[in-house]
Design a protein around this motif. Sequence first.
Motif, PDB file in Angstrom:
ATOM      1  N   THR A  99       0.712  -1.155  -0.134  1.00 23.29           N
ATOM      2  CA  THR A  99      -0.190   0.178  -0.032  1.00 23.29           C
ATOM      3  C   THR A  99       0.738   1.295   0.020  1.00 23.29           C
ATOM      4  O   THR A  99       0.461   1.874  -0.943  1.00 23.29           O
ATOM      5  N   PHE A 100       2.000   1.842   0.827  1.00 21.85           N
ATOM      6  CA  PHE A 100       2.432   2.573   0.734  1.00 21.85           C
ATOM      7  C   PHE A 100       3.403   2.823  -0.433  1.00 21.85           C
ATOM      8  O   PHE A 100       3.606   3.673  -0.442  1.00 21.85           O
ATOM      9  N   GLY A 101       4.193   1.779   0.005  1.00 18.23           N
ATOM     10  CA  GLY A 101       5.204   1.511  -1.663  1.00 18.23           C
ATOM     11  C   GLY A 101       4.181   2.445  -3.116  1.00 18.23           C
ATOM     12  O   GLY A 101       4.442   2.720  -3.912  1.00 18.23           O
ATOM     13  N   LEU A 102       2.551   1.834  -3.355  1.00 19.32           N
ATOM     14  CA  LEU A 102       2.156   2.614  -4.379  1.00 19.32           C
ATOM     15  C   LEU A 102       1.949   4.309  -3.768  1.00 19.32           C
ATOM     16  O   LEU A 102       1.471   4.878  -4.558  1.00 19.32           O
ATOM     17  N   VAL A 103       1.588   4.200  -2.219  1.00 19.34           N
ATOM     18  CA  VAL A 103       1.379   5.971  -2.528  1.00 19.34           C
ATOM     19  C   VAL A 103       2.571   6.818  -2.275  1.00 19.34           C
ATOM     20  O   VAL A 103       2.833   7.608  -2.961  1.00 19.34           O
ATOM     21  N   VAL A 104       3.390   6.152  -2.095  1.00 18.34           N
ATOM     22  CA  VAL A 104       5.053   6.914  -2.686  1.00 18.34           C
ATOM     23  C   VAL A 104       5.219   7.054  -3.694  1.00 18.34           C
ATOM     24  O   VAL A 104       5.657   8.181  -4.130  1.00 18.34           O
ATOM     25  N   LEU A 108       5.242  11.035  -5.365  1.00 19.60           N
ATOM     26  CA  LEU A 108       6.308  11.223  -5.804  1.00 19.60           C
ATOM     27  C   LEU A 108       6.781  11.301  -7.640  1.00 19.60           C
ATOM     28  O   LEU A 108       6.589  12.400  -7.738  1.00 19.60           O
ATOM     29  N   THR A 109       5.253  10.414  -7.903  1.00 20.40           N
ATOM     30  CA  THR A 109       4.868  10.960  -9.719  1.00 20.40           C
ATOM     31  C   THR A 109       4.445  11.840  -9.315  1.00 20.40           C
ATOM     32  O   THR A 109       4.816  13.274 -10.010  1.00 20.40           O
ATOM     33  N   MET A 110       3.559  12.408  -8.973  1.00 18.38           N
ATOM     34  CA  MET A 110       2.923  13.656  -8.520  1.00 18.38           C
ATOM     35  C   MET A 110       3.394  14.759  -8.294  1.00 18.38           C
ATOM     36  O   MET A 110       3.585  16.246  -9.067  1.00 18.38           O
ATOM     37  N   ALA A 111       4.738  14.459  -7.479  1.00 21.23           N
ATOM     38  CA  ALA A 111       5.483  15.799  -6.813  1.00 21.23           C
ATOM     39  C   ALA A 111       6.509  16.630  -8.193  1.00 21.23           C
ATOM     40  O   ALA A 111       7.286  17.642  -8.023  1.00 21.23           O
ATOM     41  N   VAL A 112       7.170  15.138  -8.910  1.00 21.87           N
ATOM     42  CA  VAL A 112       8.409  15.351  -9.946  1.00 21.87           C
ATOM     43  C   VAL A 112       6.814  16.368 -10.694  1.00 21.87           C
ATOM     44  O   VAL A 112       7.643  17.801 -11.407  1.00 21.87           O
ATOM     45  N   ILE A 113       5.953  16.365 -11.382  1.00 21.78           N
ATOM     46  CA  ILE A 113       4.764  16.610 -11.743  1.00 21.78           C
ATOM     47  C   ILE A 113       4.689  17.724 -11.177  1.00 21.78           C
ATOM     48  O   ILE A 113       4.623  19.283 -12.326  1.00 21.78           O
ATOM     49  N   MET A 114       4.311  18.275 -10.292  1.00 23.77           N
ATOM     50  CA  MET A 114       4.216  19.330  -9.677  1.00 23.77           C
ATOM     51  C   MET A 114       5.788  20.105 -10.015  1.00 23.77           C
ATOM     52  O   MET A 114       4.861  21.112  -9.827  1.00 23.77           O
ATOM     53  N   ASP A 115       6.972  19.915  -8.946  1.00 27.81           N
ATOM     54  CA  ASP A 115       7.820  20.582  -9.337  1.00 27.81           C
ATOM     55  C   ASP A 115       8.181  21.430 -11.143  1.00 27.81           C
ATOM     56  O   ASP A 115       8.611  22.428 -11.187  1.00 27.81           O
ATOM     57  N   HIS A 116       7.795  20.195 -12.009  1.00 22.59           N
ATOM     58  CA  HIS A 116       8.493  21.013 -13.223  1.00 22.59           C
ATOM     59  C   HIS A 116       6.965  22.247 -13.748  1.00 22.59           C
ATOM     60  O   HIS A 116       7.877  22.920 -14.100  1.00 22.59           O
ATOM     61  N   PHE A 117       6.224  21.560 -13.433  1.00 20.92           N
ATOM     62  CA  PHE A 117       5.016  23.186 -13.600  1.00 20.92           C
ATOM     63  C   PHE A 117       4.617  24.288 -12.781  1.00 20.92           C
ATOM     64  O   PHE A 117       4.169  24.464 -12.761  1.00 20.92           O
ATOM     65  N   LEU A 137      12.631   4.354  -9.628  1.00 16.34           N
ATOM     66  CA  LEU A 137      13.678   3.177  -8.661  1.00 16.34           C
ATOM     67  C   LEU A 137      12.417   3.070  -7.701  1.00 16.34           C
ATOM     68  O   LEU A 137      11.947   1.599  -7.166  1.00 16.34           O
ATOM     69  N   ILE A 138      11.616   3.861  -7.505  1.00 14.85           N
ATOM     70  CA  ILE A 138      11.211   3.267  -6.199  1.00 14.85           C
ATOM     71  C   ILE A 138       9.595   2.788  -6.818  1.00 14.85           C
ATOM     72  O   ILE A 138       8.938   2.204  -6.167  1.00 14.85           O
ATOM     73  N   VAL A 139       9.063   2.252  -7.984  1.00 12.66           N
ATOM     74  CA  VAL A 139       8.258   2.541  -9.057  1.00 12.66           C
ATOM     75  C   VAL A 139       9.130   0.294  -8.919  1.00 12.66           C
ATOM     76  O   VAL A 139       8.170  -0.420  -8.558  1.00 12.66           O
TER      77      VAL A 139
END
Length: 148
Positions: A99-104, A108-117, A137-139
């Motif tokens: 559960t938390f592997g998927l949550v993280v 992280l995916t959304m955080a990278v998108i948010m940082d990019h834009f 690596l997280i995935v």
Amino acid sequence: MKFILLLVFAFAAGMLAPVQAGMNAKIGKALHDPFYAALISFAVGTAGLLSYALIGRMDFAAIRTVSGVHWSLWLAGLLGAFYVTATIVLAPRLGTALTFGLVVAGQLTMAVIMDHFGLFGMPIQPVNWPRLAGVALIVGGTMLIRWF
């Protein structure tokens, strides 16, 4: 030193999220309803924050300024409710690690998108190969948790 404390604070918050999910899942099981468990979790959290505010740490007059923010920002509370309810439902079914592997991975995916834009006023940090490798690596780690 201050930066190290922020890192420790972030790490501790991450460590406590699965603990919260486990505790909330037990409440959900006892109540036979994950939504009641989430409601109780938010009620206790609200009581804790209100207690902190009443001790004198918060300027209640400052709360009035929130009326000027765009209406969509109020949805943050619903996102928090979705997150807590999702962990209550998923942790007992998928296990805490998956559960938390998927949550993280999702965070992280959304955080990278948010940082990019630079979404929501975040500092812009363009996507680059090392950041994408970190997400990969997280995935990949989450897939290993699932398979083994």
